[in-house]
Design a protein around this motif. Sequence first.
Motif, PDB file in Angstrom:
ATOM      1  N   ILE A 253       0.617  -1.147  -0.084  1.00  0.00           N
ATOM      2  CA  ILE A 253       0.006  -0.026  -0.017  1.00  0.00           C
ATOM      3  C   ILE A 253       0.786   1.215   0.039  1.00  0.00           C
ATOM      4  O   ILE A 253       0.594   2.208  -0.595  1.00  0.00           O
ATOM      5  N   LEU A 254       2.139   1.174   0.438  1.00  0.00           N
ATOM      6  CA  LEU A 254       2.977   2.260   0.710  1.00  0.00           C
ATOM      7  C   LEU A 254       4.287   1.913   0.138  1.00  0.00           C
ATOM      8  O   LEU A 254       4.585   0.965   0.089  1.00  0.00           O
ATOM      9  N   PRO A 255       4.836   2.924  -0.468  1.00  0.00           N
ATOM     10  CA  PRO A 255       6.276   2.603  -0.969  1.00  0.00           C
ATOM     11  C   PRO A 255       7.218   2.305   0.455  1.00  0.00           C
ATOM     12  O   PRO A 255       6.905   2.885   1.343  1.00  0.00           O
ATOM     13  N   PHE A 267      -4.870   6.865   5.133  1.00  0.00           N
ATOM     14  CA  PHE A 267      -6.059   7.486   6.032  1.00  0.00           C
ATOM     15  C   PHE A 267      -7.216   6.853   6.165  1.00  0.00           C
ATOM     16  O   PHE A 267      -7.789   6.514   7.116  1.00  0.00           O
ATOM     17  N   ILE A 268      -7.600   6.288   4.842  1.00  0.00           N
ATOM     18  CA  ILE A 268      -9.021   5.472   4.646  1.00  0.00           C
ATOM     19  C   ILE A 268      -8.756   4.239   5.453  1.00  0.00           C
ATOM     20  O   ILE A 268      -9.714   3.801   6.261  1.00  0.00           O
ATOM     21  N   ILE A 269      -7.622   3.444   5.366  1.00  0.00           N
ATOM     22  CA  ILE A 269      -7.675   2.130   5.874  1.00  0.00           C
ATOM     23  C   ILE A 269      -7.180   2.517   7.194  1.00  0.00           C
ATOM     24  O   ILE A 269      -7.876   1.684   8.193  1.00  0.00           O
ATOM     25  N   SER A 271      -7.579   4.490   9.666  1.00  0.00           N
ATOM     26  CA  SER A 271      -8.258   5.129  10.307  1.00  0.00           C
ATOM     27  C   SER A 271      -9.426   4.223  11.002  1.00  0.00           C
ATOM     28  O   SER A 271      -9.849   4.477  11.718  1.00  0.00           O
ATOM     29  N   ILE A 272      -9.674   3.184  10.090  1.00  0.00           N
ATOM     30  CA  ILE A 272     -10.651   2.202  10.661  1.00  0.00           C
ATOM     31  C   ILE A 272      -9.975   1.204  11.454  1.00  0.00           C
ATOM     32  O   ILE A 272     -10.510   0.556  12.575  1.00  0.00           O
ATOM     33  N   ILE A 273      -8.889   0.580  11.388  1.00  0.00           N
ATOM     34  CA  ILE A 273      -8.228  -0.237  11.999  1.00  0.00           C
ATOM     35  C   ILE A 273      -6.807   0.097  12.729  1.00  0.00           C
ATOM     36  O   ILE A 273      -5.921  -0.514  12.914  1.00  0.00           O
ATOM     37  N   ALA A 274      -6.895   1.375  13.248  1.00  0.00           N
ATOM     38  CA  ALA A 274      -5.461   1.905  13.726  1.00  0.00           C
ATOM     39  C   ALA A 274      -5.133   1.524  15.073  1.00  0.00           C
ATOM     40  O   ALA A 274      -3.970   1.099  15.030  1.00  0.00           O
ATOM     41  N   ILE A 336      -4.389   9.760  11.775  1.00  0.00           N
ATOM     42  CA  ILE A 336      -5.356   8.432  11.783  1.00  0.00           C
ATOM     43  C   ILE A 336      -5.787   8.397  13.120  1.00  0.00           C
ATOM     44  O   ILE A 336      -7.058   7.952  13.236  1.00  0.00           O
ATOM     45  N   ILE A 337      -5.033   8.634  14.322  1.00  0.00           N
ATOM     46  CA  ILE A 337      -5.574   8.132  15.509  1.00  0.00           C
ATOM     47  C   ILE A 337      -6.504   9.183  15.866  1.00  0.00           C
ATOM     48  O   ILE A 337      -7.745   9.033  16.438  1.00  0.00           O
ATOM     49  N   LEU A 338      -6.588  10.561  15.429  1.00  0.00           N
ATOM     50  CA  LEU A 338      -7.707  11.711  15.615  1.00  0.00           C
ATOM     51  C   LEU A 338      -8.720  11.164  14.898  1.00  0.00           C
ATOM     52  O   LEU A 338      -9.870  11.351  15.323  1.00  0.00           O
TER      53      LEU A 338
END
Length: 353
Positions: A253-255, A267-269, A271-274, A336-338
């Motif tokens: 998902i990230l380099p 952020f999308i992923i 934020s849901i499973i942080a 993400i946590i916020l």
Amino acid sequence: MQLRDDFAKHISELHNPIDRPYTASIDKSLLKNTEDIEHLNKEIHDVNPDYLTFLPAYFWVFYFTIGWVYFSSFWLGNYFLQDIGEVVFIDDEFSIFDIVFSFLWIVVFGTPLILFLYQLIRKHFIRTQYYFLKKQQKIAYYYRPLWKFRQPYELKIVEYKDVIPDLHQDPYNRAYTPLNLYVADPETGDITHHLKLEDYRVNPRVQWAFIRTYMESLADDLPIDSQFCEAYPADTSKSLFACADIIYRKNGILPSDHSGSGQIMVFIIGSIIALGNLFQANHYQCTKRAILHPDVQKLLTWDGQDNPYPIQPITDEAKLAFEGRNWEVNVRWVCIILINVGLFVWAVVAYNS
């Protein structure tokens, strides 16, 4: 005996033993399984002429723990916002029964969240890492019985040639078949060492062929792809956030350069499973590693030069991230946590409105 009750106590009781070290030729066809080899490449923590080790395999409890934390926190918030709030702020009454009941409610439903936060702060060891020492033909790891959590970890060093691999199938989940490595007393057959690799996401036969190839063959025979095999300095990281990034980078998902690209998807992923990502990052960060023990350190002979195994080096951005000084990584995870906290508060308020 270093075994749980559901494992064999005698070598004759093993479930499905497979080929032992040096006893048969390695099935090279297993190393052509693209998905499993890519997975093992992503799991490699370090590989060089001296030792091979994987990032510690995660375990099933993770999923239940995170669910427990979320639901317990949710109902704890619901109780305080609705039940206690009505009694104290609306009815203006608060009996001894309410105090006792509130205390018990906090203990039952608040303990998971408290323990979760405690683990993130204290970083107690949960798992150990196994080091396959090629030149010494040994395996080094730490061991502590699960039920003796106050007992310190004990360093174990076993002879690779004495290992007996076994495919242990969980009777409650037929899809869960991890690779287990045993060492038994040659006279009694009693098992003296049990190494639980517990990586259910890869074919255990492929994993064993991969390990055997490293321990018994030349470097060119090991299917290492630098595109997937990255050097994660998890054992020296001061940043929980950088360790959490490993999860995304392993999934593509990230380099791998920690440059800050791909933020929207994170952020999308994330934020849901942080919480889950941070808990797994904590697991990587505080794993008990035998490589730091002087008795293992003196077994190593590699000088750090001319590694015959291709492995993607750590970039300058990644070094900063693992030192906790990469602002892009830190800001990303704070956001993400916020976001995650905001969604959780919204859910609690919506439920009680």
